[in-house]
Design a protein around this motif. Sequence first.
Motif, mmCIF file in Angstrom:
data_model
loop_
_atom_site.group_PDB
_atom_site.id
_atom_site.type_symbol
_atom_site.label_atom_id
_atom_site.label_comp_id
_atom_site.label_asym_id
_atom_site.label_seq_id
_atom_site.Cartn_x
_atom_site.Cartn_y
_atom_site.Cartn_z
ATOM 1 N N PRO A 82 -14.025 13.369 12.767
ATOM 2 C CA PRO A 82 -13.527 12.044 13.119
ATOM 3 C C PRO A 82 -12.167 12.149 13.795
ATOM 4 C CG PRO A 82 -13.229 12.441 10.771
ATOM 5 C CD PRO A 82 -13.960 13.629 11.318
ATOM 6 N N VAL A 83 -11.996 11.420 14.893
ATOM 7 C CA VAL A 83 -10.759 11.485 15.673
ATOM 8 C C VAL A 83 -10.267 10.064 15.938
ATOM 9 C CG1 VAL A 83 -9.673 12.260 17.808
ATOM 10 C CG2 VAL A 83 -11.476 13.647 16.761
ATOM 11 N N LEU A 84 -9.052 9.783 15.520
ATOM 12 C CA LEU A 84 -8.433 8.487 15.761
ATOM 13 C C LEU A 84 -7.631 8.552 17.050
ATOM 14 C CD1 LEU A 84 -7.825 5.637 14.480
ATOM 15 C CD2 LEU A 84 -5.715 6.672 13.605
ATOM 16 N N VAL A 85 -7.883 7.620 17.959
ATOM 17 C CA VAL A 85 -7.181 7.571 19.245
ATOM 18 C C VAL A 85 -6.255 6.361 19.252
ATOM 19 C CG1 VAL A 85 -7.417 7.477 21.755
ATOM 20 C CG2 VAL A 85 -9.157 8.644 20.383
ATOM 21 N N ALA A 86 -4.966 6.616 19.470
ATOM 22 C CA ALA A 86 -3.962 5.552 19.512
ATOM 23 C C ALA A 86 -3.451 5.401 20.937
ATOM 24 C CB ALA A 86 -2.810 5.875 18.571
ATOM 25 N N SER A 87 -3.461 4.158 21.453
ATOM 26 C CA SER A 87 -3.085 3.948 22.846
ATOM 27 C C SER A 87 -2.169 2.748 23.031
ATOM 28 C CB SER A 87 -4.346 3.770 23.709
ATOM 29 O OG SER A 87 -5.148 4.931 23.685
ATOM 30 N N SER A 88 -1.354 2.456 22.040
ATOM 31 C CA SER A 88 -0.365 1.391 22.190
ATOM 32 C C SER A 88 0.934 1.822 21.527
ATOM 33 C CB SER A 88 -0.857 0.081 21.563
ATOM 34 O OG SER A 88 -0.809 0.145 20.149
ATOM 35 N N ALA A 89 2.025 1.195 21.932
ATOM 36 C CA ALA A 89 3.328 1.519 21.343
ATOM 37 C C ALA A 89 3.348 1.187 19.862
ATOM 38 C CB ALA A 89 4.425 0.751 22.074
ATOM 39 N N GLU A 90 2.691 0.081 19.486
ATOM 40 C CA GLU A 90 2.659 -0.308 18.077
ATOM 41 C C GLU A 90 1.920 0.727 17.239
ATOM 42 O OE1 GLU A 90 3.318 -3.740 20.675
ATOM 43 O OE2 GLU A 90 1.719 -2.222 20.608
ATOM 44 N N ALA A 91 0.781 1.180 17.729
ATOM 45 C CA ALA A 91 0.016 2.191 17.000
ATOM 46 C C ALA A 91 0.788 3.503 16.917
ATOM 47 C CB ALA A 91 -1.335 2.410 17.680
ATOM 48 N N ALA A 92 1.435 3.882 18.018
ATOM 49 C CA ALA A 92 2.233 5.108 18.004
ATOM 50 C C ALA A 92 3.374 5.009 17.006
ATOM 51 C CB ALA A 92 2.780 5.380 19.407
ATOM 52 N N CYS A 93 4.010 3.868 16.932
ATOM 53 C CA CYS A 93 5.108 3.675 15.978
ATOM 54 C C CYS A 93 4.620 3.820 14.544
ATOM 55 C CB CYS A 93 5.740 2.299 16.196
ATOM 56 S SG CYS A 93 7.143 1.953 15.125
ATOM 57 N N GLU A 94 3.455 3.249 14.255
ATOM 58 C CA GLU A 94 2.893 3.356 12.911
ATOM 59 C C GLU A 94 2.629 4.818 12.536
ATOM 60 O OE1 GLU A 94 1.599 0.882 10.411
ATOM 61 O OE2 GLU A 94 3.310 -0.066 11.378
ATOM 62 N N ILE A 95 2.120 5.588 13.497
ATOM 63 C CA ILE A 95 1.758 6.987 13.226
ATOM 64 C C ILE A 95 2.986 7.889 13.225
ATOM 65 C CG2 ILE A 95 0.506 8.982 14.177
ATOM 66 C CD1 ILE A 95 -1.537 6.886 15.286
ATOM 67 N N LEU A 96 3.879 7.695 14.182
ATOM 68 C CA LEU A 96 4.994 8.624 14.385
ATOM 69 C C LEU A 96 6.259 8.245 13.622
ATOM 70 C CD1 LEU A 96 4.652 9.146 18.246
ATOM 71 C CD2 LEU A 96 3.679 10.528 16.412
ATOM 72 N N LYS A 97 6.288 7.034 13.061
ATOM 73 C CA LYS A 97 7.477 6.600 12.335
ATOM 74 C C LYS A 97 7.124 6.116 10.930
ATOM 75 C CE LYS A 97 11.431 3.437 12.605
ATOM 76 N NZ LYS A 97 12.082 2.348 13.398
ATOM 77 N N THR A 98 6.342 5.043 10.842
ATOM 78 C CA THR A 98 6.043 4.446 9.532
ATOM 79 C C THR A 98 5.336 5.425 8.618
ATOM 80 O OG1 THR A 98 5.815 2.306 10.661
ATOM 81 C CG2 THR A 98 5.001 2.463 8.392
#
Length: 506
Positions: A82-98
């Motif tokens: 399974p591979v999750l693809v993130a393509s928005s700034a909000e999604a990136a923030c959740e993954i890379l910060k939160t």
Amino acid sequence: MFPSFHLTLSTLFPAFILISLFFITFKWLSSTSNTSKNRPPSPRKLPIIGNLHQLGLNPHRSLQTLTKKHGPLVLIQLGNVPVLVASSAEAACEILKTHDAIFASRPKLSIPDTLTYGSMDIAFSPYGEYWRQVRSIAVLHLLSSKRVQSFRHVREQETFGMIDIIGNSCGSVVDLGELLNSLTNNIICRVALGRTYEGVKFNDLLVRFTYLLGSFSIGNYILWLSWVDRLSGLRAETKKVAQEFDEFLESVLEEHVNKKRMVDDDGNGNDKGQDLVDILLDLQRDDTTNSILRRDAIKAAIMDLFAAGTDTTSTAIEWTISELIRHPRVMKKLQKEIKDIAHGKPMITEDDLEKMTYLQAVLKETLRLYTPLPLLISRESTQHVNLMGYDISAGTQVIINAWAIGRDPSRWEEPEKFSPERFLNNSIDYKGLDFEFIPFGAGRRGCPAIQFAIVINELALANLVYKYDLALPKEVRGEEIDMSEITGLTLHRKSPLLVVATPHFE
């Protein structure tokens, strides 16, 4: 003997395939029937291969298309992974910060693992104590501001040398991409290894190394198809390149050890003239780091410098020049800024770069449109997490489409347009705090060598446009330049950037 063996194999093979297909299809149907959790939206997938067929030749574009249809978080299936693809700034923030700590690890991928001594480098090693220690060593001792500044003379000498080579071309066609690749290779070699290593053999090794890092291994996603990697020669080539690079790095280490024996150690900690191998060997002698900096760890760290510092840097400059040729207005505006700051100096030095705000904007705009690693490097979740209302299981691979985020129309006005002015009079930067613009990643696994890469980009670009007018050969107009791309780990131009350079400052 051989005919009877062939007959037996030909009889059993179809049955084996049918049984395997039945078993895998049953497993696939069983997994897709689980609706107890709130999963992210997913495109329809095929048995066995999942969504592998939808990646295409340019996965960053194919995945952008999927997310435009299904949303900024999409769960796809690559084989049985399974591979999750993130393509928005909000999604990136959740993954890379939160949830940075949960997504800070790397999946085990066979090619990088083979090339980097079992993922002992910084880029591909799993998240944990080992990674924290080697990254700390790199940040404190190899990539600090003081250390980067100490190699200023190397960057300037090599850049001025490239400018002279272009000047000696006497207006003939030059392959700018090849020159830029040689420039970055020479800088990394001198900084890391103490001297340049030229020649077809070494350059060919680097090309094969970076190509393999971006190659797709089917065995990582469908284990029982690992034989395809063997049959195609991918596995053998990876082992061969790993062995050749290891032999090269062993000779470099021995050269440094022997040099150390031949000089008197004054014991005052003066590291003037040291390259990065010297520094790592000195740290290895320190009892506090000896258990971490084993010989293979040192070699893996050096390989990271070549992987991250050569290919990505040269291609970024190449894309920038391509866009400047397409946009004469931007080129003239940039040349005017540089000329005004230079005041007739023969060359631009690093002292001048901080004042060149339009130069910085031009580079940012290039990194937005041509993110060097368009999908960054894959991550892997280490535990179950709720992400933007969706349930993400432990062990899910994560792809962040930084290229698509940089072209998101909800964040960027006219996102497909090359317009450096968008970066003037605002604070958006590439250091990992603005998630609509993450060409170097962000969070714990963000690139630690941003400062080193950017100063090479700025210095080379400033001197190129200061010294020369750059045009396409045979009176081809700038807007006709081929901007097609090919994708591995790094986003490359499909065709060489051939230019004619005309001196315009005496």
